[in-house]
Design an enzyme around this catalytic site. Sequence first.
Site, PDB file in Angstrom:
ATOM      1  N   LYS A   9      36.342  42.085  45.588  1.00 31.90           N
ATOM      2  CA  LYS A   9      35.591  43.141  44.913  1.00 31.90           C
ATOM      3  C   LYS A   9      36.469  44.368  44.675  1.00 31.90           C
ATOM      4  CE  LYS A   9      31.844  46.386  45.924  1.00 31.90           C
ATOM      5  NZ  LYS A   9      32.769  47.502  46.152  1.00 31.90           N
ATOM      6  N   LYS A  14      42.365  45.284  48.245  1.00 28.09           N
ATOM      7  CA  LYS A  14      43.295  44.196  47.923  1.00 28.09           C
ATOM      8  C   LYS A  14      44.728  44.690  47.819  1.00 28.09           C
ATOM      9  CE  LYS A  14      41.409  43.066  44.085  1.00 28.09           C
ATOM     10  NZ  LYS A  14      40.355  44.082  44.132  1.00 28.09           N
ATOM     11  N   LYS A  40      44.219  49.523  36.471  1.00 33.96           N
ATOM     12  CA  LYS A  40      44.546  50.752  37.215  1.00 33.96           C
ATOM     13  C   LYS A  40      46.031  50.835  37.521  1.00 33.96           C
ATOM     14  CE  LYS A  40      41.911  50.382  40.841  1.00 33.96           C
ATOM     15  NZ  LYS A  40      41.426  49.002  40.710  1.00 33.96           N
ATOM     16  N   ASP A 125      35.626  40.592  40.473  1.00 34.99           N
ATOM     17  CA  ASP A 125      34.999  39.277  40.379  1.00 34.99           C
ATOM     18  C   ASP A 125      35.664  38.437  39.302  1.00 34.99           C
ATOM     19  OD1 ASP A 125      33.337  40.552  42.063  1.00 34.99           O
ATOM     20  OD2 ASP A 125      31.504  40.256  40.916  1.00 34.99           O
TER      21      ASP A 125
END
Length: 718
Positions: A9, A14, A40, A125
């Site tokens: 998510k 991450k 990003k 996702d």
Amino acid sequence: MKGIAFYGKGGIGKSTTISNVIAALSVNGKKILQIGCDPKHDSARLLLGGFTQMTVLEQLNTIGTVSLDTVMLTGYNHVKCIESGGPEPGVGCAGRGIIQTLQLLKDQGLDTQQFDYVFFDVLGDVVCGGFAVPMRDGYADEVYIVSSGEIASIYAANNIAKGLQRFTSTNGKLGGIIGNLRGINNERQILEMFAKKIGTTIVAFIPHNDIIPQAELASKTIIEFAPNTELAHIYSKIANYIEYHSNPVIPTPLSDMDLEEFIQEFCYGAKKIKILQQPQTCVCNNLQQITAQNVDDCKNSITNRAIQVSVPKEKPPLYGCSLTGAYNVISQINDAIALMYSPQGCAYINYCSHQSTLPDLNTPYISNLLCTNMQETDVIFGGTKHLDEILTDLQKRFPTQPIFLITACPVGLIGDDINSLTAKLNTNKQQIIHVPTDGVIGGDFYLGMLTACKLVAEKFIDKTVRPTDDGINIIGEQNLSTTANPNFKEVNKILTALNIKINCRYIRQTNIEEIKNFKKAKINLPLSNDQMVHDLSNFLDQHFGTETLQIPLPIGFEQTVEFTRTIARKFNKEALAEKLITEAQVTYEKDKKQLEPFFAGKKALINSNGANIDWLQLALQDIGVKVTTISTFNIFTSDGSPLSKSGIKHSEAKLMEDAIRLNDPDFILSARYLTTANIPCDFFPTLPVYGFNSGLDYAKKLYFKLKIPFIEGWRYDE
């Protein structure tokens, strides 16, 4: 080389996790490439000491090419770092950007075999095919899901498992779940149970620790910033697991109902609630039939928000592309510009289709079609800026002509704000009209036509114009049909004989001025009878106060007589109509007598597509042909009752052979190409040229074909 992808998510940690795991592997002497797959572009920030990297897509957008020397930087402990980047928020398609990035890196000769590991840090996702690419064969050998015990994170993890199940071949890919803890109740137990449910294991738990934000503030990994801490040991443990102990599996993700049950039972210690049963198939034939009598049978379906109904197939299947349908309309406005916001292939196909149906091949044709030539960068970053430049240039070149902006499939996907742009550029002298077809996304060919016709009407028909007594509008001509112009000429002959003037052809070979004066005629005459024309006529009648005649198309003698008399009554031209019909009757009888000696007594079999073929049946009957059988293969929805006047029983197409054997026809007429071993077959048009003599004109052509020996002499030369 081993490919490793981290999913999870958005905001779950991450990038922090993957950077620290990579740093730990690099300490062990491994050669590593990290590819950040997130708009990003912050994946490699901790390895590079801050935001210092030009992304692949940024370089593509600014320079037009990509160089590995500028997009691949060296970070902590010789780790190579690449960021894909993406469009600005709210425009373009980031998923397509991932696909393009990976392809560009291949094209630039990126040799992944020089590395021990290639890591992919992937956004959120797996709801977009672009972000699912790194988990496919040829990229990641193993996938790790970073998740907390929060509901949204578990939901995302289950979605990722679904994607993995779809893209995993015989060997499993899910390496396990990395628990990035947020401090909620029973979080470890929730994650352990979820991992067990989907058939995987927990690789490690990363506890919440204040060292993490301190290291991020310093733009460093924990491995570099605090190498002797317990947290650094955990990241090293994950690195060792990936290197030595991984045993990837094919996940078994939970269904929506099972996931809901899991959340209710385990997350936040909630009390287990009875979950509704899986939706059942509703026994109703359609929604309107749900009544008190069958409500008990339907209750399960309604309660579970999923009614599965068997809907009667009343509507024909979708054909073609709405962009093509819209251009089919706009191309007929001589003083308008059609601009396709599309790849050049879309415009090229439409241009060629239009060229192939020109009414007169000897007449020079200048297309009003232009194309923005949409590129990959327009899809990824959004094409509004590029489109703005093109429209501004067109306004200078064509300062007074309206510009119809017809959009292709990618536009509907990338979310360009077309309406704001056209509103900014519109002037008092010139309108830019957005036709929102979005290719196949906007529907089929006929819906594209209807959309364009409605837009043109709303923008240009002047509602203040008063009708005259002798004008009529033609609507619904089939612009891509080779019979469109001959049909118009035949109808125009009838109208001219009745002293009725054509006010506007809506929309074929017309201009803006004629469209503005559409209401000068109070009567609309449709020249086709498909669903699109019915919808268009209803729209015109309701919004502009016109009246559309609902009469049979003038195909064959009887239908053309009815067609002529109906129009004549509307304009008080009955005497002129009867004179025209009498003259046509003389010609018809003359042609019939010439054909009767050859056709009288012959037997025919007709293979129809379900369309109205009264014109053919009646013409054959008039020249003495006995139609023994009609078979129907029904590839289209019927626009009328086939042979409603003949009373001949229709047979299924599968009975064609029996019909031939039992009736021994002299020839077969088919709406599709058909061949038999010993019986002449001819292809008859489902939409012939209009007029009193439609049927006999076809019979004349059939006569000359049947005069040719069916078995030619050369067949016996051997």
